[in-house]
Design an enzyme around this catalytic site. Structure first.
Site, PDB file in Angstrom:
ATOM      1  N   ASN A  10      15.600 -10.735 -17.573  1.00 49.68           N
ATOM      2  CA  ASN A  10      14.946 -10.963 -18.854  1.00 49.68           C
ATOM      3  C   ASN A  10      15.006  -9.634 -19.599  1.00 49.68           C
ATOM      4  OD1 ASN A  10      13.274 -11.483 -20.983  1.00 49.68           O
ATOM      5  ND2 ASN A  10      11.567 -12.254 -19.745  1.00 49.68           N
ATOM      6  N   ARG A  76      17.674 -14.945 -19.339  1.00 50.35           N
ATOM      7  CA  ARG A  76      16.777 -15.588 -20.295  1.00 50.35           C
ATOM      8  C   ARG A  76      17.217 -15.203 -21.702  1.00 50.35           C
ATOM      9  NH1 ARG A  76      11.003 -13.933 -22.417  1.00 50.35           N
ATOM     10  NH2 ARG A  76      10.501 -15.852 -23.507  1.00 50.35           N
ATOM     11  N   HIS A 165       9.241 -20.541 -25.468  1.00 48.27           N
ATOM     12  CA  HIS A 165       8.529 -20.694 -24.184  1.00 48.27           C
ATOM     13  C   HIS A 165       8.867 -22.040 -23.540  1.00 48.27           C
ATOM     14  CE1 HIS A 165       5.005 -17.872 -25.567  1.00 48.27           C
ATOM     15  NE2 HIS A 165       5.941 -17.174 -24.955  1.00 48.27           N
ATOM     16  N   ARG A 226       1.008 -10.709 -32.526  1.00 42.34           N
ATOM     17  CA  ARG A 226       1.608 -11.543 -33.594  1.00 42.34           C
ATOM     18  C   ARG A 226       0.543 -12.371 -34.291  1.00 42.34           C
ATOM     19  NH1 ARG A 226       6.016 -14.353 -29.882  1.00 42.34           N
ATOM     20  NH2 ARG A 226       6.106 -12.561 -28.499  1.00 42.34           N
ATOM     21  N   GLU A 369       8.627 -18.789 -14.943  1.00 43.17           N
ATOM     22  CA  GLU A 369       9.852 -18.977 -15.725  1.00 43.17           C
ATOM     23  C   GLU A 369      11.088 -18.562 -14.937  1.00 43.17           C
ATOM     24  OE1 GLU A 369       7.434 -16.982 -18.835  1.00 43.17           O
ATOM     25  OE2 GLU A 369       8.793 -17.991 -20.213  1.00 43.17           O
TER      26      GLU A 369
END
Ligand code: ADP
Length: 383
Positions: A10, A76, A165, A226, A369
């Protein structure tokens, strides 16, 4: 013979996370993070050096990738645009196509591409596979995927709600169904992925019907740094009145907003401590976060009509019982009855935190993940 393994990478702008796992057993052989890439305080000047350091760390752990049964490297990739929604075996041509997508995701895709390039260079004899964060939401119903804006412009620039996601929402919804002993096809679910990035999804019979992130991972819930949903009028207003250009506004909304923008802190453990000590900014940041979360829960209960299960996951969702309580308190008439004793109990695996008589089962399910990506890779190579 050693059990086969997949190395999952990732690659972000300033960090490279890696994990070596066995897709069949789900066992992690090794994992690590090389952070602060390119920063004076960091150990790696660029992504290539970071990956070399990762290999070095694996070697120190006694792992030789070549003899570990390495099946593939799974990458990813945040944005798959309109065309990439299945795990994709990477070759020069695919990578060139992916490069064109960087325009859609200038903050997220370029570092992933860098990771892909250096990994192919350092491990040329193994399959490299991209798994996209947008994939699960590719078939969102048009009503949920479409922005009510000029259609011609949206089509020309491929502006739609892509959702992110996705690997986590898919994995967690499947795990939630397994925990309940049901098939994902038979359940309507809401999944709340609450980490530094945060998103919600509504999934009907295994198919996502709405999700909170949009063209980019900026839309939706309030996150660590964010803003989530904001009136687009704020952007033109800042541009006109505060003399900020588009990069400055984008950077402010992505990196200096959210909980951090309101309280100067993004970690929920410290945020709670600040609230305890009477910090009113921390209290406001927390209240705004919870308010937005509850709005999305209500929205998705309405989108689904009938909901069987609501699941919390990721760093905050898995660990923060106070957030979980505040997210659903008072929703008994909507079918959500928490059992505060269960909510407080700390268990590592999936658990139910609703009362037995709650019409909607409320669960905590750890996300993984990396495992989902490793399994996607193994499945692609087996097909
Ligand atoms: P990401 O993968 O998006 O970077 P994570 O899913 O790892 O994020 O979530 C990280 C966040 O989870 C932290 O910033 C912190 O706010 C929260 N968190 C982690 N552990 C706890 C805990 N024990 N209690 C409350 N919040 C926690």
């Amino acid at each position: 013979m050693a059990e086969r393994t997949v190395l999952v990478i990732n690659s972000g702008s300033s960090s490279l996370k890696f994990q070596l796992l066995q897709p069949d057993s789900g066992i992690t052989r090794a994992r690590g993070v090389i952070g602060e890439i390119g920063e004076p305080s960091g150990r790696a000047a660029d992504h290539e050096e970071a990956l070399r350091l990762a290999f070095h760390q694996l070697a120190e752990d006694g792992i030789d990738l070549k003899s570990s049964g390495l099946l593939a490297v799974g990458h990813r990739v945040v944005h798959g645009g309109s065309d990439f929604y299945r795990p994709t075996l990477l070759d020069d041509e695919r990578i060139a196509e992916l490069e064109k997508l960087s325009e859609l995701a200038p903050l997220h895709n370029p570092p992933a591409l860098q990771g892909i390039k250096v990994a192919r260079k350092l491990l040329p004899d193994v399959a490299h596979i991209a798994v996209f964060d947008t994939a699960f939401f590719h078939h969102l119903p048009a009503a949920a995927a479409t922005y009510a804006m000029n259609r011609e412009l949206a089509e020309r620039y491929r502006i739609r709600r892509y959702g992110f996601h996705g690997t986590s929402h898919r994995y967690v919804s499947e795990q939630a169904a397994a925990f309940l002993g049901a098939s994902p096809d038979s359940l309507n679910q809401i999944v709340l992925h609450l980490g530094n990035g945060a998103s919600a999804s509504a999934i009907a019979g295994g198919r996502p019907v709405d999700t909170s992130m949009g063209l980019t991972p900026l839309e939706g819930l309030v996150m660590g740094t964010r803003s989530g949903d904001i009136d687009p009028g704020v952007i033109s207003y800042l541009w006109r009145s505060a003399n900020m250009d588009v990069e400055a506004i984008e950077s402010m909304l992505n990196n200096r907003s959210g909980v951090w923008g309101l309280a100067g802190e993004r970690d929920f453990r410290r945020l709670h401590a600040m609230i305890e000590s009477g910090d009113s900014s921390a209290q406001l940041a927390y209240d705004v976060f919870i308010h937005r979360l509850r709005k999305y829960i209500g929205a998705y209960l309405a989108v689904l009509g009938h909901t069987d299960v609501l699941t919390f996951t990721a760093g905050i969702g898995e660990n923060d019982a106070v957030v979980r309580r505040d997210a659903v308190t008072g929703l008994e008439e909507l079918g959500i009855v928490l059992d505060e004793g269960r909510n407080q109990s700390k268990s590592k695996g999936a658990q139910r935190i609703s009362a037995d008589h709650s019409p909607i089962a409320v669960l905590v399910v750890p996300t993984d993940e990396e495992l989902a990506i490793a399994r996607d890779c193994a499945e692609l190579l087996a097909s």
